[in-house]
Design an enzyme around this catalytic site. Structure first.
Site, short mmCIF file in Angstrom:
data_model
loop_
_atom_site.label_atom_id
_atom_site.label_comp_id
_atom_site.label_asym_id
_atom_site.label_seq_id
_atom_site.Cartn_x
_atom_site.Cartn_y
_atom_site.Cartn_z
N GLN A 178 64.30 73.46 18.54
CA GLN A 178 65.70 73.73 18.83
C GLN A 178 66.54 72.48 18.62
O GLN A 178 66.11 71.37 18.95
CB GLN A 178 65.86 74.19 20.28
CG GLN A 178 65.37 75.60 20.55
CD GLN A 178 65.74 76.04 21.95
OE1 GLN A 178 65.47 75.35 22.93
NE2 GLN A 178 66.36 77.20 22.06
N HIS A 209 75.17 73.71 27.82
CA HIS A 209 74.09 73.83 26.84
C HIS A 209 74.74 74.15 25.49
O HIS A 209 75.67 74.94 25.43
CB HIS A 209 73.14 74.99 27.16
CG HIS A 209 72.55 74.97 28.52
ND1 HIS A 209 71.24 74.64 28.76
CD2 HIS A 209 73.08 75.27 29.74
CE1 HIS A 209 70.98 74.75 30.05
NE2 HIS A 209 72.09 75.13 30.67
N LYS A 258 79.91 81.98 28.00
CA LYS A 258 79.43 81.32 26.78
C LYS A 258 80.27 81.74 25.58
O LYS A 258 80.98 82.75 25.59
CB LYS A 258 77.96 81.66 26.51
CG LYS A 258 77.71 83.15 26.23
CD LYS A 258 76.26 83.40 25.87
CE LYS A 258 76.01 84.89 25.59
NZ LYS A 258 74.64 85.15 25.09
N HIS A 284 72.81 68.74 25.55
CA HIS A 284 73.39 69.06 26.85
C HIS A 284 74.45 68.04 27.19
O HIS A 284 74.27 66.84 26.95
CB HIS A 284 72.31 69.10 27.94
CG HIS A 284 71.31 70.19 27.72
ND1 HIS A 284 70.14 69.99 27.01
CD2 HIS A 284 71.32 71.49 28.08
CE1 HIS A 284 69.46 71.13 26.96
NE2 HIS A 284 70.16 72.06 27.60
N ASP A 331 68.83 71.07 20.28
CA ASP A 331 69.36 71.17 21.63
C ASP A 331 70.27 70.00 21.96
O ASP A 331 70.02 68.87 21.53
CB ASP A 331 68.20 71.17 22.63
CG ASP A 331 68.17 72.42 23.49
OD1 ASP A 331 69.19 73.10 23.54
OD2 ASP A 331 67.13 72.70 24.10
N CYS A 383 65.85 72.15 28.46
CA CYS A 383 66.89 71.85 29.45
C CYS A 383 66.39 71.07 30.67
O CYS A 383 67.01 70.07 31.06
CB CYS A 383 67.57 73.13 29.93
SG CYS A 383 67.69 74.44 28.72
N ARG A 442 57.15 79.74 22.73
CA ARG A 442 57.41 80.98 23.46
C ARG A 442 56.46 82.06 22.98
O ARG A 442 56.19 82.19 21.79
CB ARG A 442 58.86 81.43 23.24
CG ARG A 442 59.86 80.42 23.78
CD ARG A 442 61.28 80.86 23.60
NE ARG A 442 62.19 79.78 23.97
CZ ARG A 442 63.50 79.82 23.79
NH1 ARG A 442 64.05 80.89 23.24
NH2 ARG A 442 64.26 78.81 24.14
#
Length: 689
Positions: free
Chosen positions: A432, A562, A516, A436, A434, A385, A414
């Site tokens: 991911q 997100h 969310k 945005h 991902d 992000c 992680r």
């Protein structure tokens, strides 16, 4: 649904092809025998998983917050799914095998779906603890909740419980059940509860008592045993069906889920109303074990996680990498076709970036240690992000430029403790999917609806059509004004309404920075998996001082959305592997076709066919140097979608004897005809050929 049947079928072709089929039949029967369900591998360390983590792990909790081990957590099925699996197993056993019992009429409800099963499972946990303490006098009780389809109890005991101990415990449980002892609720003062607990020397219960609020209740099993408990329970132990109860496994656990506290032993069990339900549950559990992506990944040479490389770090082998390539290519193309732009970001960044984003303060325990680079401190990225925010900040935008939709297949890292990792489902390095979206407040509903449409398009392409939708709203602690939260939640609800999707509301379940939508998918045998997340964020735009120029030239903060559809490539690939039991659709299969020459003189023609296939985009292999029966068996075990046998007749006629793993004999056809069928199936991403 893609059937995983590997039964042999006769091929109507030249005499040598009939000889192939006869051999193939024997080989395929051997394959059937070798594909019996194996016992699920069980972790000896149970760790808690953070609810709502961006890896999207679902958790199953009882009243005391206990979590189910991975091999049981996803055994979630409906009557419809049971029918599907029964049909698949029947198909596998069609060639002279014993008939498999049909469980399609059996509903395996969770404890949340059935109050009676909840009471049965909760009471069974107490009966088990009572039996343990009768047999093992030094065993101390801790917690023992019901869980989705069973129960567990944690014990402090010096010796390791063995399989023989479990059998002995079960026999003692049957004795308690047969006594038909009443379950009696008693309210006591905190002082009285502490006195009784001290009298029987149960130190863990004293710690539990300290965290309870009034009223303090005790449940007695007859006058022989009692436990701190809020209930509910059945009326008597006689209401339990001993033949519908099974003790399943023993695992390690830490007191309060803290590895710095005492290590305990957790005994898992399952309990049902009828014996048939237990049989159906075990049937489904065996089917889940057969589909274990770790075993299939090794058998098909798709990926590995090696100790020499490091736990939780995936090595993608050529075949697995090819399947992943197909997934990623489709993902990128679909996003580009839906108005997204692709970006790439580095794997590390200065620590200051993560301090600005708040990750360092709130997510530090999940981040790897920092590294020094020329007197500056850098951090492996746990999220993508902040990089997308930095790309935004590098530009200048007016309200006319929004929305901006940026997507990235970004690898993040992680820190996960060794006891929590599990195949591809929980790893230390993962990619991911991902994206945005930066938009105006007035654009939120339209953008969310677009994400929902895109999510549906992608998930259904992979065969997931049964979705469960949850909307999580403002928690007690949050950032942002009342108005912006109200507008955001309204926008999410409006998008779901326009989509005509039913959804459940999780009041207070949103993140502190925005509401969310979570989407769970159901696989071929009915297990549910947390997958897609769409998250509004009011926090990062403020932290990074993001702005756009509005109509009146005032600077305003954009809304940040997100969203991840797969969650991660690794986890989604594990789900796909188990969903299809390794029998991937043609377009995803690492190898789509295998040519099997009957003799050495047929090899040249096979290579000519393979070359033409490759020119047309078909992934093909030629098997040489082995007996035909073995070649057929290997193709079956490798789950190759299409195999073609080539002998004298095929070579002379320039034809192929074609067999589909899913559809059986397709007859003989020309190379061009087969290419046309295969390329159409690949282009349309057909589930069956």
């Amino acid at each position: 649904m893609v059937s995983s049947s590997i039964g042999s079928h006769a091929m109507a072709a030249a005499p040598q092809v009939f000889r192939f089929c006869k051999s193939a039949s024997r080989v395929c029967k051997a394959v059937h025998a070798s594909s019996a369900p194996s016992q699920a591998r069980q972790s000896m360390m149970t760790k808690s998983v953070t609810p709502g983590s961006s890896m999207g792990w679902s958790t199953s909790q009882g009243v005391s917050g206990g979590r189910v081990p991975l091999h049981l957590r996803h055994v979630q099925q409906s009557s419809r799914d049971m029918k599907t699996v029964s049909a698949e197993v029947k198909e596998k056993n069609a060639e002279g095998k014993a008939e498999v019992k049909d469980y399609s009429h059996v509903k395996l409800l969770t404890s949340k779906e059935s109050d009676n099963l909840l009471r049965i499972r909760h009471t069974t946990a107490h009966v088990m603890a009572m039996a343990v303490q009768k047999l093992f006098k030094d065993a101390k009780c801790t917690i023992g909740p019901w869980i989705d389809r069973g129960f567990y109890y944690d014990f402090a005991y010096a010796e390791t419980f063995s399989p023989a101990d479990l059998k002995q415990i079960k026999k003692e449980m049957n004795k308690i059940i047969n006594k038909k002892l009443p379950l009696v609720r008693e309210e006591v003062t905190r002082e009285e509860a502490a006195r009784r607990i001290t009298a029987i020397n149960e130190p863990y219960k004293l710690e539990i008592l300290a965290g309870l609020t009034e009223p303090i209740t005790i449940y007695h099993v007859g006058d022989e045993w009692w436990d701190l408990c809020a209930g509910p329970h059945v009326e008597t132990t006689g209401d339990l069906n001993g033949r519908a109860i099974e003790l399943e496994s023993v695992a390690g656990a830490y007191w309060r889920g803290d590895e710095n506290k005492d290590q305990l032993q957790r005994i898992y069990g399952t309990a049902w109303e009828t014996e048939e339900q237990l049989e159906a549950y075990n049937f489904m559990k065996a089917e889940a074990a057969r589909r274990d992506h770790r075993k299939i990944g090794a058998d098909l040479n798709l990926f590995s996680i090696q100790e020499s490389t490091g736990g939780g770090l995936v090595l993608w082998h050529p075949k697995g990498a090819m399947a992943r390539h197909q997934i990623e290519t489709y993902w990128k193309d679909t996003h580009l076709n839906n108005g997204y732009e692709l970006i790439y970001s580095p794997h590390i960044a200065k620590l200051d970036l993560w301090k600005t984003s708040g990750h360092y303060d709130f997510y530090r325990e999940n981040m790897f240690d920092q590294m020094a680079v020329e007197d500056e401190v850098y951090q492996l990225k746990p999220m993508n992000c902040p990089f997308h925010v930095e790309v935004y900040k590098d530009g200048f935008y007016s309200y006319k430029d929004l929305p901006k939709r940026w997507a990235e297949l970004g690898t993040v890292y992680r820190y996960e403790r060794s006891g929590t990792m599990h195949g591809l489902f929980r790893v230390r390095g993962f990619t991911q999917d991902d994206a945005h979206i930066f938009c105006l407040p007035s654009q939120v509903t339209e953008e969310i609806l677009g994400v929902l449409d895109l999510t549906e398009e992608i998930l259904t392409t992979f065969g997931f059509t049964d979705l469960e939708i949850n909307l999580s709203t403002r928690p007690e602690k949050s950032v942002g004004s009342d108005q912006i939260w109200s507008d955001a939640e309204t926008a999410l609800k409006e998008a779901l309404t326009l989509k005509k999707w039913d959804y459940q509301v999780d009041e207070g379940g949103g993140a502190f920075y925005g509401p969310k939508i979570d989407i769970k998918i159901k696989d071929a045998i009915g297990r549910t998996w947390q997958c897609s997340t769409i998250q509004l964020d009011f926090n990062l735009p403020e932290r990074f001082e993001m702005f756009y120029n509005d109509k009146d030239q005032t600077k305003r903060q954009p809304i940040m959305i997100h969203r991840a559809i797969f969650g991660s490539i690794e986890r989604f690939f594990g789900i796909l592997t188990e969903n299809y039991a390794g029998d991937f659709p043609l377009w995803l299969a690492p190898v789509q076709m295998r040519l099997l020459p009957i003799g050495e003189r047929h090899e040249t023609f096979c290579y000519e066919v393979a070359a033409e296939m490759k020119k047309r985009g078909v992934r093909v292999e030629v098997t040489t140097g082995m007996r035909l029966g073995k070649a057929v068996r290997n193709a079956e075990l490798a789950k190759i979608p299409i195999m073609c046998v080539i002998g004298d007749a095929e070579m002379e006629a320039k034809q192929l004897a074609v067999r589909s793993k899913q559809m059986g004999d397709l007859g003989t056809m020309s190379v061009d005809a087969l290419i046309a069928i295969m390329t159409k199936a690949i282009d349309t991403k057909a589930k069956v050929i």
